[in-house]
Design a protein around this motif. Structure first.
Motif, mmCIF file in Angstrom:
data_model
loop_
_atom_site.group_PDB
_atom_site.id
_atom_site.type_symbol
_atom_site.label_atom_id
_atom_site.label_comp_id
_atom_site.label_asym_id
_atom_site.label_seq_id
_atom_site.Cartn_x
_atom_site.Cartn_y
_atom_site.Cartn_z
ATOM 1 N N THR A 54 0.508 -1.398 -0.360
ATOM 2 C CA THR A 54 -0.032 0.506 0.155
ATOM 3 C C THR A 54 1.031 1.271 0.194
ATOM 4 O O THR A 54 0.666 2.519 -0.549
ATOM 5 N N PHE A 55 1.987 0.760 0.959
ATOM 6 C CA PHE A 55 2.966 2.207 0.701
ATOM 7 C C PHE A 55 3.104 2.718 -0.477
ATOM 8 O O PHE A 55 2.933 3.951 -1.252
ATOM 9 N N PRO A 60 1.673 6.717 2.197
ATOM 10 C CA PRO A 60 1.389 6.863 3.694
ATOM 11 C C PRO A 60 -0.256 7.014 3.374
ATOM 12 O O PRO A 60 -0.883 7.987 2.589
ATOM 13 N N GLU A 61 -0.986 6.460 4.907
ATOM 14 C CA GLU A 61 -2.246 7.481 4.321
ATOM 15 C C GLU A 61 -2.574 8.924 4.549
ATOM 16 O O GLU A 61 -3.603 9.714 4.596
ATOM 17 N N ASP A 62 -1.244 10.027 5.205
ATOM 18 C CA ASP A 62 -1.688 11.709 4.660
ATOM 19 C C ASP A 62 -2.176 11.387 3.714
ATOM 20 O O ASP A 62 -2.729 12.281 2.915
ATOM 21 N N THR A 64 -3.084 9.502 0.749
ATOM 22 C CA THR A 64 -4.078 9.126 0.671
ATOM 23 C C THR A 64 -5.756 10.457 1.102
ATOM 24 O O THR A 64 -6.571 10.630 0.322
ATOM 25 N N ASN A 65 -5.549 10.850 2.727
ATOM 26 C CA ASN A 65 -6.821 11.444 2.747
ATOM 27 C C ASN A 65 -6.135 13.256 2.367
ATOM 28 O O ASN A 65 -7.150 13.655 2.216
ATOM 29 N N SER A 161 -9.848 6.841 -1.559
ATOM 30 C CA SER A 161 -10.444 7.144 -0.625
ATOM 31 C C SER A 161 -11.512 5.452 -0.459
ATOM 32 O O SER A 161 -11.300 5.048 1.283
ATOM 33 N N THR A 164 -9.615 2.409 0.085
ATOM 34 C CA THR A 164 -9.103 1.729 0.759
ATOM 35 C C THR A 164 -9.406 2.432 2.416
ATOM 36 O O THR A 164 -9.582 1.275 2.743
ATOM 37 N N LYS A 165 -10.862 2.629 2.479
ATOM 38 C CA LYS A 165 -11.658 2.359 3.772
ATOM 39 C C LYS A 165 -12.904 1.145 4.116
ATOM 40 O O LYS A 165 -12.882 0.548 4.761
ATOM 41 N N ARG A 167 -11.413 -1.681 2.393
ATOM 42 C CA ARG A 167 -10.351 -3.031 2.342
ATOM 43 C C ARG A 167 -10.782 -4.177 3.148
ATOM 44 O O ARG A 167 -10.460 -3.358 4.973
#
Length: 168
Positions: A54-55, A60-62, A64-65, A161, A164-165, A167
């Motif tokens: 995923t990375f 990182p998640e930052d 995607t957000n 987004s 990803t939530k 998954r």
């Protein structure tokens, strides 16, 4: 019993210190360019849970957000963390914009599936255990997955987004 030695050949070796932009230059950019010129292309991330797929693909998640909120005002420190997918979206839309500026029309649709434990799931409509089918004109496809038309990078990042939530 002695086994024959195997020899492996690699195109590139990226270390844990490699930056995301270096990875895209080595792994993604040419594949996306070829795709935009009419060739099939796949960038496939494979590995154990927690190995960095995923990375590598998103960042990182930052990332995607931030992408789902406002693509045009993302701080530079976040854009440096973009994985292959955000960089590919940018490259694709640069090409689409050039194409459209010449009076052409383009429609881009986006789906997001996950293959997990040999099961195909759509991460947009949450349908599980989807089947691969073959169409006489369109070829192979995943039946019953949701597809969305995306006119801007932000619309693709919104799809990312949401998926990803969802998954596993």
């Amino acid at each position: 019993m002695k086994h024959a030695a195997k020899e492996w050949t690699y195109d590139y070796l990226l270390t844990p210190d490699s930056e995301q932009d270096e990875m895209y230059e080595k792994v993604g950019k040419q594949t996306i360019s070829d795709f935009l010129n009419g060739y099939n292309g796949t960038i496939f991330a494979y590995g154990q849970s927690g190995s960095g797929k995923t990375f590598s693909m998103l960042g990182p998640e930052d990332v995607t957000n931030a992408l789902a909120k406002d693509f045009n005002s993302i701080p530079e420190e976040i854009t440096k963390l973009y994985g292959i997918t955000p960089r590919a979206v940018i490259q694709i839309f640069q090409t689409i914009n050039e194409y459209v500026s010449k009076g052409n029309e383009c429609i881009l649709s986006c789906s997001y599936i996950e293959i997990y434990n040999e099961q195909i799931n759509c991460l947009l409509n949450r349908k599980e255990n989807l089947k691969i089918r073959e169409h006489p004109i369109y070829g192979m496809y995943v039946a019953d997955k949701e597809t969305r038309v995306c006119k801007t990078p932000e619309e693709i990042f919104e799809v990312i987004s949401i998926a990803t939530k969802n998954r596993a």
